[in-house]
Write an enzyme that holds these catalytic residues in place. Structure first.
Site, mmCIF file in Angstrom:
data_model
loop_
_atom_site.group_PDB
_atom_site.id
_atom_site.type_symbol
_atom_site.label_atom_id
_atom_site.label_comp_id
_atom_site.label_asym_id
_atom_site.label_seq_id
_atom_site.Cartn_x
_atom_site.Cartn_y
_atom_site.Cartn_z
ATOM 1 N N ASP A 54 0.886 -1.157 0.000
ATOM 2 C CA ASP A 54 0.000 0.000 0.000
ATOM 3 C C ASP A 54 0.930 1.215 0.000
ATOM 4 O O ASP A 54 1.755 1.376 0.906
ATOM 5 C CB ASP A 54 -0.849 -0.064 1.284
ATOM 6 C CG ASP A 54 -1.754 1.144 1.451
ATOM 7 O OD1 ASP A 54 -1.497 2.184 0.806
ATOM 8 O OD2 ASP A 54 -2.703 1.043 2.249
ATOM 9 N N LEU A 55 0.815 2.079 -1.005
ATOM 10 C CA LEU A 55 1.778 3.179 -1.171
ATOM 11 C C LEU A 55 1.742 4.178 -0.024
ATOM 12 O O LEU A 55 2.687 4.940 0.159
ATOM 13 C CB LEU A 55 1.528 3.910 -2.497
ATOM 14 C CG LEU A 55 1.702 3.090 -3.774
ATOM 15 C CD1 LEU A 55 1.433 3.957 -4.998
ATOM 16 C CD2 LEU A 55 3.079 2.464 -3.854
ATOM 17 N N SER A 78 -5.768 6.817 -10.625
ATOM 18 C CA SER A 78 -5.467 7.107 -12.033
ATOM 19 C C SER A 78 -6.441 8.072 -12.713
ATOM 20 O O SER A 78 -6.322 8.309 -13.919
ATOM 21 C CB SER A 78 -5.406 5.807 -12.830
ATOM 22 O OG SER A 78 -6.680 5.216 -12.860
ATOM 23 N N SER A 114 1.001 12.652 -16.236
ATOM 24 C CA SER A 114 -0.201 12.594 -17.075
ATOM 25 C C SER A 114 -0.367 13.889 -17.851
ATOM 26 O O SER A 114 0.090 14.963 -17.420
ATOM 27 C CB SER A 114 -1.429 12.385 -16.185
ATOM 28 O OG SER A 114 -2.621 12.636 -16.903
ATOM 29 N N ASN A 115 -1.059 13.782 -18.959
ATOM 30 C CA ASN A 115 -1.445 14.972 -19.731
ATOM 31 C C ASN A 115 -2.259 15.942 -18.874
ATOM 32 O O ASN A 115 -2.317 17.135 -19.177
ATOM 33 C CB ASN A 115 -2.210 14.550 -20.989
ATOM 34 C CG ASN A 115 -3.599 14.011 -20.725
ATOM 35 O OD1 ASN A 115 -4.575 14.757 -20.748
ATOM 36 N ND2 ASN A 115 -3.735 12.718 -20.457
ATOM 37 N N HIS A 116 -2.851 15.441 -17.786
ATOM 38 C CA HIS A 116 -3.676 16.317 -16.963
ATOM 39 C C HIS A 116 -2.859 17.288 -16.107
ATOM 40 O O HIS A 116 -3.438 18.182 -15.487
ATOM 41 C CB HIS A 116 -4.668 15.490 -16.147
ATOM 42 C CG HIS A 116 -5.616 14.756 -17.052
ATOM 43 N ND1 HIS A 116 -6.577 15.409 -17.782
ATOM 44 C CD2 HIS A 116 -5.678 13.446 -17.414
ATOM 45 C CE1 HIS A 116 -7.227 14.525 -18.533
ATOM 46 N NE2 HIS A 116 -6.699 13.330 -18.332
ATOM 47 N N TYR A 139 -6.200 15.597 -9.490
ATOM 48 C CA TYR A 139 -5.357 14.549 -10.061
ATOM 49 C C TYR A 139 -4.185 15.152 -10.845
ATOM 50 O O TYR A 139 -3.028 14.735 -10.671
ATOM 51 C CB TYR A 139 -6.239 13.676 -10.959
ATOM 52 C CG TYR A 139 -5.516 12.713 -11.850
ATOM 53 C CD1 TYR A 139 -4.915 11.568 -11.323
ATOM 54 C CD2 TYR A 139 -5.448 12.924 -13.227
ATOM 55 C CE1 TYR A 139 -4.266 10.669 -12.151
ATOM 56 C CE2 TYR A 139 -4.802 12.031 -14.051
ATOM 57 C CZ TYR A 139 -4.209 10.899 -13.512
ATOM 58 O OH TYR A 139 -3.560 10.011 -14.332
ATOM 59 N N LYS A 143 0.010 15.041 -10.302
ATOM 60 C CA LYS A 143 1.007 14.640 -11.307
ATOM 61 C C LYS A 143 2.093 15.710 -11.426
ATOM 62 O O LYS A 143 3.271 15.390 -11.588
ATOM 63 C CB LYS A 143 0.329 14.369 -12.647
ATOM 64 C CG LYS A 143 -0.606 13.167 -12.621
ATOM 65 C CD LYS A 143 0.137 11.911 -12.191
ATOM 66 C CE LYS A 143 -0.717 10.664 -12.154
ATOM 67 N NZ LYS A 143 0.024 9.469 -11.750
HETATM 68 C C1 15L Z 1 -5.192 9.877 -17.460
HETATM 69 O O1 15L Z 1 -4.265 10.409 -16.883
HETATM 70 C C2 15L Z 1 -5.913 8.728 -16.867
HETATM 71 O O2 15L Z 1 -5.083 7.927 -16.073
HETATM 72 C C3 15L Z 1 -6.608 7.887 -17.894
HETATM 73 O O3 15L Z 1 -7.506 7.060 -17.236
HETATM 74 C C4 15L Z 1 -7.325 8.740 -18.932
HETATM 75 O O4 15L Z 1 -8.366 9.438 -18.327
HETATM 76 C C5 15L Z 1 -6.331 9.676 -19.572
HETATM 77 O O5 15L Z 1 -5.650 10.444 -18.603
HETATM 78 C C6 15L Z 1 -6.949 10.622 -20.602
HETATM 79 O O6 15L Z 1 -6.721 11.834 -20.527
HETATM 80 O O7 15L Z 1 -7.605 10.136 -21.508
#
Ligand code: 15L
Length: 275
Positions: A54-55, A78, A114-116, A139, A143
């Site tokens: 468990d992180l 995620s 992530s792109n987010h 989220y 990141k």
């Molecule tokens: C992410 O970072 C997610 O982990 C993945 O589930 C998707 O939602 C993806 O981005 C996305 O932008 O499509």
């Protein structure tokens, strides 16, 4: 790329979506991969071993990383979540992974960003990896935090850190937005290999994206490091457009790279967001 293949590589989040898609490709390349997650993956490959962790528990993370040379850190939450979920899995969890990796003498770490982290850039803008972060969610903030930790552990401790701003991994793009950000499992494995083996890595941010004509990202650094993606989003345009019709319009999300992550909980005026 010819380093010793017998060194111990630990893969966190191994039971998740990307882990499940990539482990069959990684197993022959890196025999003896050590998998970690909160639950054991159903489809253990020959040669893989599993350590439950468990992180949020530093002791469990330390046990998983014992003797590790390299870490592929995909574990955590995620998608968007409550502050409590993001804080535990992605902020505290990510810190525990970097810190226990440092204590264990880990040399290389790949962080699934992530792109987010940059989701509020408009779709009409092409961005590199040197832009200011513009997270589109809690989220996305987590990141950006992970990328910052990567820079810290690289500069302060000499860890070779590769942050992959992953788009969306899968067999094909799911909708029109994903035509720009899609990455095939084979291509993300190429990026893992660069992070695990390239001699020039100190701290890198690379986009986790295939060779998509509609891409919004300048991924020239990845190409310089030898990345040669084979996936092409355009080959799947008809499928993505057909799926998009079923989804329908999102007046906010359709303007920004992060899509629905930007429109969720949005209370701003679109003209003020994402310069
Ligand atoms: C992410 O970072 C997610 O982990 C993945 O589930 C998707 O939602 C993806 O981005 C996305 O932008 O499509």
């Amino acid at each position: 790329m010819t380093e010793d293949k017998s060194r111990r590589i630990v893969f966190t989040g191994a039971a998740g979506g990307i882990g499940t898609m990539t482990r069959p490709l990684l197993a022959p390349l890196y025999p003896g991969l050590v998998l970690s997650d909160r639950v054991e993956p159903a489809d253990m490959q020959p040669g893989e071993t599993f350590v439950r962790a468990d992180l949020t528990r530093p002791d469990e993370v330390a046990a998983a990383l014992e003797g590790a040379h390299s870490v592929i850190h995909l574990g955590g939450h995620s998608v968007e979540g409550s502050w409590d979920q993001i804080l535990n899995a992605n902020i505290i969890g990510c810190y525990n992974v970097f810190e226990e990796a440092r204590k264990a003498g880990v040399k290389r770490l790949i962080f699934a960003s992530s792109n987010h982290a940059v989701g509020f850039y408009p779709r009409k803008r092409r961005i590199g990896t040197d832009v200011t972060v513009r997270p589109d969610s809690r989220y996305g903030v987590s990141k950006a935090f992970g990328e910052s930790l990567g820079a810290l552990y690289s500069d302060k401790h000499g860890m070779a850190v590769t942050c992959l701003r992953i788009g969306n991994v899968g067999p094909r793009p799911l909708d029109v937005r994903r035509l720009s950000i899609w990455i095939s499992p084979e291509d993300i494995v190429q990026l893992f290999r660069i992070g695990l083996e390239h001699p020039d890595i100190r701290f890198e941010i690379l986009y986790g994206v295939s060779d998509n004509a509609a891409s919004w990202w300048d991924n020239s650094r990845a190409h310089k490091l030898g990345y040669r993606p084979s996936g092409k989003g355009e080959d799947h345009r008809a499928h993505a457009e057909a799926e998009q019709v079923k989804i329908g319009p999102d007046p906010v999300g359709d303007l920004f790279q992060g899509g629905t992550f930007t429109s969720a909980e949005f209370t701003n005026d679109v003209r003020r967001a994402g310069p």
